[in-house]
Design an enzyme around this catalytic site. Structure first.
Site, PDB file in Angstrom:
ATOM      1  N   ASN A 237       1.151  -1.645   0.143  1.00  0.00           N
ATOM      2  CA  ASN A 237      -0.180  -0.031   0.393  1.00  0.00           C
ATOM      3  C   ASN A 237       0.780   1.393   0.227  1.00  0.00           C
ATOM      4  O   ASN A 237       0.885   2.271  -0.863  1.00  0.00           O
ATOM      5  CB  ASN A 237      -0.869  -0.010   0.957  1.00  0.00           C
ATOM      6  CG  ASN A 237      -2.323  -0.688   0.834  1.00  0.00           C
ATOM      7  OD1 ASN A 237      -2.236  -0.972   0.239  1.00  0.00           O
ATOM      8  ND2 ASN A 237      -2.747  -1.447   2.057  1.00  0.00           N
ATOM      9  N   ASP A 246      -5.460  -3.182  -3.860  1.00  0.00           N
ATOM     10  CA  ASP A 246      -7.042  -3.204  -3.524  1.00  0.00           C
ATOM     11  C   ASP A 246      -7.033  -4.222  -5.057  1.00  0.00           C
ATOM     12  O   ASP A 246      -7.788  -5.278  -4.796  1.00  0.00           O
ATOM     13  CB  ASP A 246      -7.869  -2.008  -4.486  1.00  0.00           C
ATOM     14  CG  ASP A 246      -8.614  -1.213  -2.827  1.00  0.00           C
ATOM     15  OD1 ASP A 246      -8.018  -1.511  -1.361  1.00  0.00           O
ATOM     16  OD2 ASP A 246      -9.138  -0.342  -2.758  1.00  0.00           O
ATOM     17  N   GLU A 272      -6.180  -7.195   4.731  1.00  0.00           N
ATOM     18  CA  GLU A 272      -5.208  -8.454   4.356  1.00  0.00           C
ATOM     19  C   GLU A 272      -5.105 -10.008   5.153  1.00  0.00           C
ATOM     20  O   GLU A 272      -4.487 -10.610   4.422  1.00  0.00           O
ATOM     21  CB  GLU A 272      -3.956  -7.950   4.243  1.00  0.00           C
ATOM     22  CG  GLU A 272      -2.835  -8.039   5.519  1.00  0.00           C
ATOM     23  CD  GLU A 272      -2.522  -6.638   6.097  1.00  0.00           C
ATOM     24  OE1 GLU A 272      -1.929  -6.724   6.459  1.00  0.00           O
ATOM     25  OE2 GLU A 272      -4.165  -5.203   5.978  1.00  0.00           O
TER      26      GLU A 272
END
Length: 361
Positions: A237, A246, A272
């Site tokens: 991320n 995503d 996650e």
């Protein structure tokens, strides 16, 4: 008078539309095939009723609204019921005599249905336009069939004008009813989907996971709870952005579904964090399955937007047990997952909860 008879036909057809739509959306059937056969027969009987209460132009020519049940079935794209109803309606036309006019009506009925399938295939998402065009197509074919049987005359023009007036009116009303029922069904499906599914990955959410695992200790069968976590996902991320994160999560979920059985429960319970419930696998077999999943993830190329593809890894903890409380199984799977991460990540650790219980006792 013809217009009164056709109006009565329209009212009966309108009621039949509602009843058949309710059966179509019912869940009280063991299979879609059995429901399809029933719907086809109901539509066929409705068509037969409309036929018997049709307008008798002369001893050879009859006009009615038997096409309306076919419009409904075509609108839903229900091919099996449509073929059953078409065969039923077309064949029973011969109950009024085996004549040239009956043969024309038989062919016209099948022609109507085949054209409806073509229309539905191209306009399935344009509900109102599709429904009205199905009616117009049926009325057009009926007009040609009546012209062949009756010939061109003032009585033909008057009759066809009546048929089109009543047919379009009931077609409009039935379209509104059918679309309303269809949209209500779609809304209910969307509500259920949003209540049970993770919006990003499409996997089950925690609510469904809790429901499926709540009775583990009361089930006399072996079960396995797998806890999976993407290694260093925060780094993904931070480096590539949350939109690409995503994409990774979505592809990760697809891989889990590809590597599990249809009756396995696969859920996303955190950012996650994923879990899988597998029944009836020995510790050796479930460990092989988990290792296959781990290897598939390790080998997968995850495509990103505006960045080169990347590779990721996952750590997996497994809890194997029989008739064990869900809390105990979940804690064991989480502990095994943490152990896998502490041991260097990208590996599978299994804990046999039943054996631990025997040792403790």
């Amino acid at each position: 008078m013809p217009i009164i008879s056709l109006f009565v036909n329209a009212c009966v057809a309108f009621t039949g539309f509602y009843l058949i739509s309710k059966v179509f959306h019912s869940q009280l059937f063991f299979s879609s095939r059995s429901r399809g056969v029933l719907i086809g027969m109901l539509a066929g009987m409705l068509g037969l009723f409309l036929m018997f209460n049709g307008v008798e132009v002369n001893e050879d020519v009859r006009v009615d609204l038997r096409h309306l049940p076919l419009v409904l079935l075509a609108f839903y794209g229900a091919r099996l019921p449509l073929f059953i109803a078409t065969g039923f309606i077309a064949s029973t036309r011969f109950l009024f005599g085996f004549t040239d006019q009956a043969v024309v009506a038989f062919i016209a009925t099948w022609f109507v249905s085949l054209g409806m399938i073509w229309i539905h295939r191209r306009l399935s998402e344009r509900l109102f336009f599709q429904s009205m065009l199905l009616n117009v197509w049926a009325l057009f074919v009926i007009s040609i069939a009546v012209l062949i049987n009756l010939g061109w005359s003032m009585s033909y023009i008057t009759l066809i004008a009546t048929i089109w007036t009543i047919g379009l009116l009931v077609g409009l009303l039935s379209s509104v009813l059918t679309i309303d029922l269809e949209q209500a069904k779609r809304r209910a499906k969307d509500y259920k989907q949003s209540a049970e599914r993770d919006p990003l990955t499409g996997l089950f959410n925690r609510r469904v996971w809790d429901r499926y695992t709540s009775e583990l200790e009361n089930e006399n069968r072996s079960s396995n709870v797998l806890a999976l976590d993407i290694d260093h996902f925060k780094r993904v991320n931070d480096t590539y952005g949350h939109a690409n994160g995503d994409l990774v999560l979505q592809r990760f979920a697809e891989l889990l579904l590809a590597e599990t059985r249809l009756h396995d429960v696969v859920a996303r319970v955190g950012g996650e964090e994923f879990v899988i419930l597998m029944y009836d696998l020995t510790p050796e077999k479930v460990e092989k399955v988990a290792e296959r999943i781990r290897k598939r993830i390790e080998d997968e190329v995850f495509v990103l937007k505006d960045f080169p593809p990347i590779h990721i890894t996952a750590s997996i903890g497994i809890a194997h047990g029989k008739s064990e409380p869900v809390q105990k199984m979940t804690e064991a799977a989480d502990n095994a997952l943490y152990q896998a991460k502490r041991s260097g990540r990208n590996q599978v650790i299994l804990t046999n909860v039943s054996e631990l219980s025997l040792v403790t006792n």
